[in-house]
Enzyme design. Structure first.
Site, PDB file in Angstrom:
ATOM      1  N   ASN A  24      -6.765  36.649 -16.534  1.00  0.00           N
ATOM      2  CA  ASN A  24      -6.723  36.706 -15.023  1.00  0.00           C
ATOM      3  C   ASN A  24      -5.265  36.238 -14.992  1.00  0.00           C
ATOM      4  O   ASN A  24      -4.932  35.769 -13.597  1.00  0.00           O
ATOM      5  CB  ASN A  24      -7.760  35.471 -14.500  1.00  0.00           C
ATOM      6  CG  ASN A  24      -7.317  34.154 -14.972  1.00  0.00           C
ATOM      7  OD1 ASN A  24      -6.469  34.153 -16.060  1.00  0.00           O
ATOM      8  ND2 ASN A  24      -7.828  33.115 -14.554  1.00  0.00           N
TER       9      ASN A  24
ATOM     10  N   TYR B  12      -9.613  19.825 -21.004  1.00  0.00           N
ATOM     11  CA  TYR B  12      -9.699  20.614 -22.315  1.00  0.00           C
ATOM     12  C   TYR B  12     -10.218  20.176 -23.567  1.00  0.00           C
ATOM     13  O   TYR B  12     -10.965  21.237 -23.948  1.00  0.00           O
ATOM     14  CB  TYR B  12      -8.132  20.691 -22.518  1.00  0.00           C
ATOM     15  CG  TYR B  12      -7.414  21.741 -23.873  1.00  0.00           C
ATOM     16  CD1 TYR B  12      -7.478  23.283 -23.254  1.00  0.00           C
ATOM     17  CD2 TYR B  12      -7.084  21.275 -25.144  1.00  0.00           C
ATOM     18  CE1 TYR B  12      -7.176  24.170 -24.439  1.00  0.00           C
ATOM     19  CE2 TYR B  12      -6.544  22.166 -25.682  1.00  0.00           C
ATOM     20  CZ  TYR B  12      -6.706  23.577 -25.645  1.00  0.00           C
ATOM     21  OH  TYR B  12      -6.310  24.406 -26.542  1.00  0.00           O
TER      22      TYR B  12
ATOM     23  N   TYR C 176     -26.314  28.953 -29.413  1.00  0.00           N
ATOM     24  CA  TYR C 176     -26.891  30.554 -29.218  1.00  0.00           C
ATOM     25  C   TYR C 176     -26.670  31.006 -30.596  1.00  0.00           C
ATOM     26  O   TYR C 176     -27.731  31.898 -30.612  1.00  0.00           O
ATOM     27  CB  TYR C 176     -25.519  31.243 -28.401  1.00  0.00           C
ATOM     28  CG  TYR C 176     -25.817  31.304 -26.978  1.00  0.00           C
ATOM     29  CD1 TYR C 176     -25.239  30.332 -25.965  1.00  0.00           C
ATOM     30  CD2 TYR C 176     -26.273  32.650 -26.350  1.00  0.00           C
ATOM     31  CE1 TYR C 176     -25.593  30.460 -24.822  1.00  0.00           C
ATOM     32  CE2 TYR C 176     -26.390  32.770 -25.045  1.00  0.00           C
ATOM     33  CZ  TYR C 176     -26.213  31.691 -24.211  1.00  0.00           C
ATOM     34  OH  TYR C 176     -26.220  31.871 -22.901  1.00  0.00           O
TER      35      TYR C 176
END
Ligand code: NAD
Ligand code: UDP
Ligand code: UDP
Length: 327
Positions: A48, A159, A173
């Protein structure tokens, strides 16, 4: 096209992967794109441009195997790829503290989107984690088994905790959805394409030295860091991605040669031949006192050790910034 050329093309095609690099227009991401293109892969760079820029990828924009997509990774992304390197996240304290909520979103929502994508297309996915997850460490050097000492409500937390949560998501996951994951804990890395005003110590000192401005050492400069040259780091990341599926990490990647910030300042003054004076400024909040990776695991599983020492790496970086400043 003669017979050998046909065979060559054929072989390249079979080895070619479609690889997504998020944060690919940043410092590390742009070097990673270069490396993957040189290996013959088809690279999709998503960024971006928050801290990255077109200049870092200008030289590959015309490469037929390279594609750029301007996109914020906190929003879903539907593409078809084989491997994913997730690097999107501002990395320097002044950049990640500029919009701390967005920093956490980038780490956490970004990780969820990348993992959801990897789950759907069955891609292998590597997370660019950080030594910051160790916080201000009570163990020195830091091993992967160390859980860290992080202030959850301090200025660096957006962060540090964002990256810690991303690691959690990667492992969940992996356990829940059997995703093939790799987690790299990256220690301070430097080299060409660093943002000249990102406030990180190597880029700041070099730019100050080249401009003849005072070198701003925070605190007394006795705090230490271990500095890895970018080429070594990228080499390790690619090796990690290509380890067997049962190796997930987390694995420390960095150069264990440790220097105090004051030593670094003196080295940069010497190598640039600068007349800059060292001045002292207050130490930022939660600034870790020391940091040095234990890279036993990287040596064993990646067959990797850093090859470029500080002096050689600084010379290459100084040459880059010298040309950059003259532009
Ligand atoms: P960088 O700031 O140069 O690169 C980060 C890139 O991510 C930039 O191009 C930025 O525009 C992009 N980005 C940021 N937010 C985004 C978003 N929401 N969507 C899409 N793109 C976004 O920093 P870097 O040094 O190249 O770091 C790359 C990765 O490596 C980061 O994840 C960082 O945490 C990690 N890391 C770097 C170091 C280091 O010393 N350089 C150390 C530890 C970890
Ligand atoms: N996602 C994505 N690209 C994909 C697949 C999923 O960006 O190709 C996003 C999706 O928007 C979702 C997230 O990844 O919010 C997590 O996906 P997952 O399948 O794990 O969760 P669910 O869709 O069930 O919430
Ligand atoms: N630092 C410094 N002067 C600067 C920038 C940084 O003395 O102009 C110090 C900073 O306080 C820290 C070290 O250098 O102790 C490394 O800072 P950086 O922001 O590069 O990385 P990190 O703190 O995330 O390791």
């Amino acid at each position: 096209m003669d017979h050998t050329q046909v065979k060559q093309t054929h072989r390249t095609y079979h080895h070619q992967k479609r690889i997504l690099v998020t944060g690919g227009a940043g410092f590390l991401g742009s070097h990673l794109c270069d490396h993957l293109l040189a290996d013959g892969h088809d690279v999709l760079c998503v960024d971006n441009f928050f801290t990255g820029n077109k200049q870092n990828i200008r030289h590959i924009l015309q490469n037929a195997n390279f594609e750029f997509l301007r996109h914020d990774i906190t929003f879903p992304l539907y593409v078809e790829v084989d491997d994913i390197y997730n690097l999107a996240c501002p990395a320097s304290p002044i950049h990640y503290q500029f919009d701390p909520v967005q920093t956490t979103k980038t780490s956490v929502h970004g990780a969820i989107n990348v993992l959801g994508l990897a789950k759907r297309v069955k891609a292998k996915v590597l997370q660019a984690s950080t030594s910051e997850i160790y916080g201000d460490p009570h163990q020195h050097p830091q091993q992967e088994a160390y859980w860290g000492n992080v202030n959850p409500i301090g200025l660096r937390a957006c962060y540090d905790e964002g990256k810690r949560c991303a690691e959690t998501l990667f492992f969940d996951y992996h356990r829940q959805h059997h995703l093939r994951i790799k987690v790299a804990r990256i220690f301070n890395t430097y080299g060409p394409h660093m943002h000249p005003n990102d406030g990180r110590v190597v880029s700041s000192f070099i730019v100050q030295a080249l401009k003849g401005e005072p070198i701003t050492v925070f605190g007394d400069g006795s705090q230490s860091r271990s500095f890895c040259y970018v080429d070594d780091l990228i080499d390790a990341m690619v090796k990690l991605m290509n380890t067997p599926d049962d190796f997930t990490g987390p694995v420390n990647i960095g150069n264990p040669d440790e220097y105090s910030v004051l030593e670094l300042a003196r080295n940069i003054i010497r190598l640039t031949g600068s007349k800059s004076q060292i001045i002292h400024k207050p130490l930022p909040e939660d600034d870790p006192l020391k940091r040095k990776p234990d890279i036993t695991m990287a040596k064993k599983h990646l067959g990797w050790t850093p090859k470029i020492g500080l002096e050689e790496g600084l010379e290459k970086t100084i040459a880059y910034f010298r040309a950059f400043i003259q532009k």
